[in-house]
Structures are given as structure tokens and as C-alpha cells.
Enzyme design. Structure first.
Site, PDB file in Angstrom:
ATOM      1  N   HIS A 295     138.659  31.607 -52.981  1.00  0.00           N
ATOM      2  CA  HIS A 295     137.488  31.002 -52.322  1.00  0.00           C
ATOM      3  C   HIS A 295     137.789  30.917 -50.826  1.00  0.00           C
ATOM      4  CE1 HIS A 295     133.835  28.954 -51.782  1.00  0.00           C
ATOM      5  NE2 HIS A 295     134.087  27.764 -52.309  1.00  0.00           N
ATOM      6  N   HIS A 346     132.066  40.975 -52.918  1.00  0.00           N
ATOM      7  CA  HIS A 346     131.505  39.627 -53.030  1.00  0.00           C
ATOM      8  C   HIS A 346     130.768  39.503 -54.351  1.00  0.00           C
ATOM      9  CE1 HIS A 346     128.987  36.096 -52.053  1.00  0.00           C
ATOM     10  NE2 HIS A 346     129.990  35.769 -51.267  1.00  0.00           N
ATOM     11  N   ASP A 405     135.070  36.913 -44.775  1.00  0.00           N
ATOM     12  CA  ASP A 405     136.503  36.664 -44.587  1.00  0.00           C
ATOM     13  C   ASP A 405     137.200  37.807 -43.857  1.00  0.00           C
ATOM     14  OD1 ASP A 405     136.578  34.151 -45.918  1.00  0.00           O
ATOM     15  OD2 ASP A 405     136.466  35.191 -47.831  1.00  0.00           O
TER      16      ASP A 405
END
Length: 470
Positions: A295, A346, A405
Site C-alpha cells: 500500500h 494498479h 508511486d
């Protein structure tokens, strides 16, 4: 020192070491027994139609609730099939791209305005925004001696761990912590939103001092500065930062602020909130969830992976050499052995993650200004090559894009923000989304305690008397 006292201390240490090794031997022995009675065969999930990860077979999420806070779109369902589509992110129905374009065009910081939108449902007027900023500024001040007693006296090598413990500790400083009336809940939420950046900065300072053997610098938040400005002011020894740096950090915080009720940390917050527990317990659970590498911890994993890639690939512009290293990661021959290319893929986004698209646009300019364009282009190369390599090596043809990210860690690196603050910064942003979901869950008139089912598959066994056990 008295000889008897010295010998007693030595004997105590010897016994402690013996007990440690004895405990390890015992645990290693019974781990085999644990595996024997705990191993679940993969077929069991299909047999009982279990939605692993609360996801359907096509990868879509199991519908667990409704929300008016955030919405994430990454595909279109057509005739029962999942059709890849460009990603979109909405805050209270407003496209986040439109939101960012609005406040940047007017040369404003966006964190406070976006926080108001998510918490209360509508965009603030100038007067409402000013009053909201004043409230956040006032509540940035931590309770008396909180930093000394809760942070400095019990420092942690991990800032997220300290943040979670500090949230729980704030319960003790609240005169009415279990009051679930809407005005009190809102006040508790705003105090948490205001204090998260300060707790994070102080926890980082304690970590540097007690674990990295550096000098201790604690800076008080400054009135009149935005959340982004205050954070940079607080974590830098010289308190210096540029407006461009603060604007980019502000953008990162807005992009990380909310991502729907189904993301792991928001769902954790809603699960606890559905039980009727206090806001501090619910938010600390969300922090614990975000800490995980699957996460919020992924941005730090991205940078660690790239550190290894940059050291292993001699020519960053040679796509064949870069591709060969990515292939090693996918084959679990490089990286952390997980087979994951962090920053790629994702659960919802397919063709693009709008957060990554926006951040990448701003990151390119910063990379050029910082003389780090070669490294930025290496990230672009990994983004370009990974989907094809993933399909060729794994045989899975799902659409794959860069997620936020991939570029957020690089942006923080270019700004000189250390890796141990990457995930805590995510929390500084996401606390707003958590609080919005918390309040919505508590005040949902149709809410029930969240309690999914688990199919028990252990075979029936009889109790064996002690003297008959082998």
C-alpha cells in the site's frame, strides 16, 4: 561497582541469552506443526467461491458500500467485460485534474482547499477557506509536553510506527474522546489533520537523533504558512525551502489525499468505525495499513528498487540493458524476490493513473532544474518497457500502467526529502480522506458493523488426553 552486583548482572545476561536461544529453538520446532494445521490449499478458494482480496475474478472490487467522497475510474464494463480506459480520480464529484488546474491557475496552495472539499462536501468561499486555515493553524500546536513524553521518550526507528502510536496516545489528551456527536467528530478530525504533519516531523527528528546519531532539531509550525510550507520548514535543519518546492509538495499531498472507500487503509478505517469505536482507534488502524509495502510503503520500495537498478545497469539509455534487468526482477532473480516491479500496475487503473500523469508532468521540469534528467528518463524507460516484459514473462495480458508511486518517490528525492519520510508524507495527505470516510461511516443511517464471512476448512478432530499425545 560491587563485585557481587557485577556478577549478578553477568549472570542475568547469560540467562537472558540462554532463554532467547531456547525460545528460538522451540518456536522453530513448532512452526512445522503450525504449517501442518494451517496450510490452505488454493483449490479451497475456488470451491467455496471466495473473493480473495475482496476482488471478483475479473479483478474488479467486491461492492462493499457506497460513498459520496471519492471515486476512482480505470476501466469500463461492457457486456460483462472489463475494457481498459484512461484513469480518472474524482473528489466529491470534481475531477482532480480540474481541481488542480483551478488552484494552480490562481497561484494558491491546494491542500487546505481540497481538505475542506473532502471533509464538508463543497468548495469553500474565500472567507470560509481563510477561517478553515486559521483552525488548522491553531490546532497544529500539540498538547503540552506531548512531544517530550510521547515522541522523544519513546522514539521509533520507523516514523509510521511512531505516528500510529501517537494517534492512539492523543485519545488520552481528549477530554471527551468517545463522544460520537457530529460536531465533536468534526473537531477531532480537524485536530488530527492539523497535527499529522507536526507529529511526523517530530517523530522524524527523534528518529534522526536517537537512531542516526544526529543533532536534534525541533521546529514549531509557523502561522501563515501552508501545510506544505510548514512541513518543509519543520523537517529541514535550516528551515529553508523555495516556493517551487512547497508548490510541488502541495501537489503531491493533494494527489495522495483520497482514493475511494475501497483502498486498504480507508477500508480499514471504515471497518473499525463501523464497530462504533473512537476516531483515534480507527485512524491508527489506517496508519498501520498504509505502512505496508503493498500500500503506502510502495513508494519507498520503488526507490530501493531503482537504487539497485541504477547500480546494476551501466548504460541507463540502453533499453536492452534496462529490459534485461527488469526481466530479472519479474523472474525473481533481482529486486526483493517478489517478482514485482514496484510503481507499475494498479488494482483499478489500466491505461493510466491520473495521479502519475499529473506528477510526471511536474517532475520532468524539476528534474531538468535539478540536473537529474537522466534519472527521470530512466524511470520513463521502466514505465515504457515493463508492460510488454510482464506479458511476455508471466503470460498475463492485463493492461498495466505506471502508478503514482513510480514518480512520487523520485520527486521527494529531487527535493532532498529522505526515504523514511516518503510513506509518512502519504499519511499526512491521506489523513483527510480517512477522516472524511470515518465521519461518513459513523453517520451513515444504513450502516451496520462490517463483518464478512470466512469459510472454515479445518477437518473435524477429537480432543486427545495429555498422556496420549505423542
Amino acid at each position: 561497582m560491587d563485585r557481587n552486583i557485577f556478577e549478578a548482572l553477568v549472570e542475568g545476561q547469560r540467562k537472558a541469552v540462554e532463554q532467547y536461544h531456547s525460545s528460538v529453538d522451540f518456536i522453530q520446532g513448532i512452526c512445522g506443526e503450525f504449517k501442518k494445521y494451517t496450510q490452505i490449499v488454493p483449490d479451497a478458494y475456488e470451491k467455496y467461491n471466495v473473493k480473495r482480496g475482496l476482488r471478483n475474478q475479473d479483478g474488479t472490487g467486491v461492492m462493499a458500500g457506497v460513498t459520496m467522497i471519492g471515486n476512482v475510474k480505470g476501466y469500463i464494463m461492457q457486456d460483462g467485460e472489463k475494457i481498459p480506459a484512461p484513469g480518472q480520480l474524482f473528489y466529491r464529484g470534481i475531477d482532480v485534474e480540474e481541481l488542480i488546474r483551478g488552484f494552480t491557475a490562481e497561484d494558491r496552495f491546494g491542500y487546505e482547499e481540497t481538505a475542506y472539499l473532502l471533509m464538508f462536501g463543497g468548495l469553500p468561499t474565500a472567507a470560509e477557506l481563510e477561517q478553515f486555515q486559521d483552525i488548522l493553524s491553531y490546532y497544529r500546536e500539540l498538547p503540552p509536553n506531548f512531544t517530550e513524553d510521547m515522541i522523544l521518550k519513546a522514539p521509533s526507528a520507523d516514523v509510521m510506527n511512531k505516528l500510529a502510536r501517537s494517534v492512539l496516545a492523543l485519545y488520552s489528551y481528549d477530554p471527551d474522546p468517545d463522544n460520537n456527536s457530529l460536531p465533536v467528530e468534526m473537531l477531532q478530525a480537524l485536530r488530527l489533520i492539523a497535527r499529522f504533519p507536526v507529529i511526523t516531523a517530530h517523530a522524524f527528528a527523534a528518529k534522526q537523533h536517537y537512531f542516526d546519531r544526529q543533532s536534534l532539531y525541533l521546529h514549531r509550525p509557523q502561522p501563515g504558512l501552508s501545510v506544505a510550507e510548514n512541513f518543509l520548514y519543520s523537517v529541514r535543519h535550516d528551515t529553508q525551502f523555495t516556493r517551487e518546492e512547497a508548490r510541488l509538495l502541495d501537489l503531491c499531498l493533494v494527489l495522495h489525499m483520497e482514493h475511494g472507500g475501497g483502498n486498504n487503509s480507508a477500508f480499514a478505517c471504515r471497518v473499525l468505525s463501523s464497530s462504533g469505536t473512537d476516531i483515534y482507534s480507527a485512524i491508527s488502524a489506517a496508519v498501520g495499513s498504509l505502512k505496508g509495502p503493498k500500500h503506502g510503503g510502495a513508494n519507498a520500495r520503488v526507490m530501493k528498487m531503482f537504487d539497485e537498478l541504477e547500480a546494476s545497469v551501466k548504460d541507463w539509455k540502453d533499453e536492452d540493458e534496462v529490459a534485461a534487468y527488469i526481466a530479472k526482477i519479474l523472474k525473481k532473480e533481482a529486486g526483493d524476490g517478489s517478482g514485482l516491479v514496484y510503481g507499475m500496475g494498479h488494482a483499478i487503473y489500466t491505461l493510466s493513473d491520473p495521479r502519475a500523469v499529473i506528477l510526471k508532468r511536474f517532475a520532468r521540469k524539476l528534474a531538468a532544474d535539478k540536473g537529474m534528467l537522466d534519472e527521470f528518463e530512466l524511470f520513463e524507460t521502466v514505465e515504457k518497457l515493463t508492460p510488454g516484459l510482464f506479458q511476455a514473462i508471466t503470460g498475463q495480458g492485463k493492461a498495466m500502467c505506471a502508478n503514482v508511486d513510480l514518480y512520487s518517490g523520485l520527486v521527494y528525492k529531487m527535493m532532498g526529502i529522505p526515504p523514511e519520510l516518503y510513506t509518512p508524507l502519504f499519511a499526512v495527505a491521506r489523513i483527510v480522506g480517512w477522516c472524511a470516510h470515518r465521519v461518513e461511516e459513523v453517520y451513515n443511517p444504513y450502516g451496520r458493523i462490517i463483518r464478512p464471512a470466512y469459510k472454515a476448512v479445518a477437518p473435524r478432530r477429537e480432543f486427545i488426553p495429555m498422556e496420549e499425545r505423542g
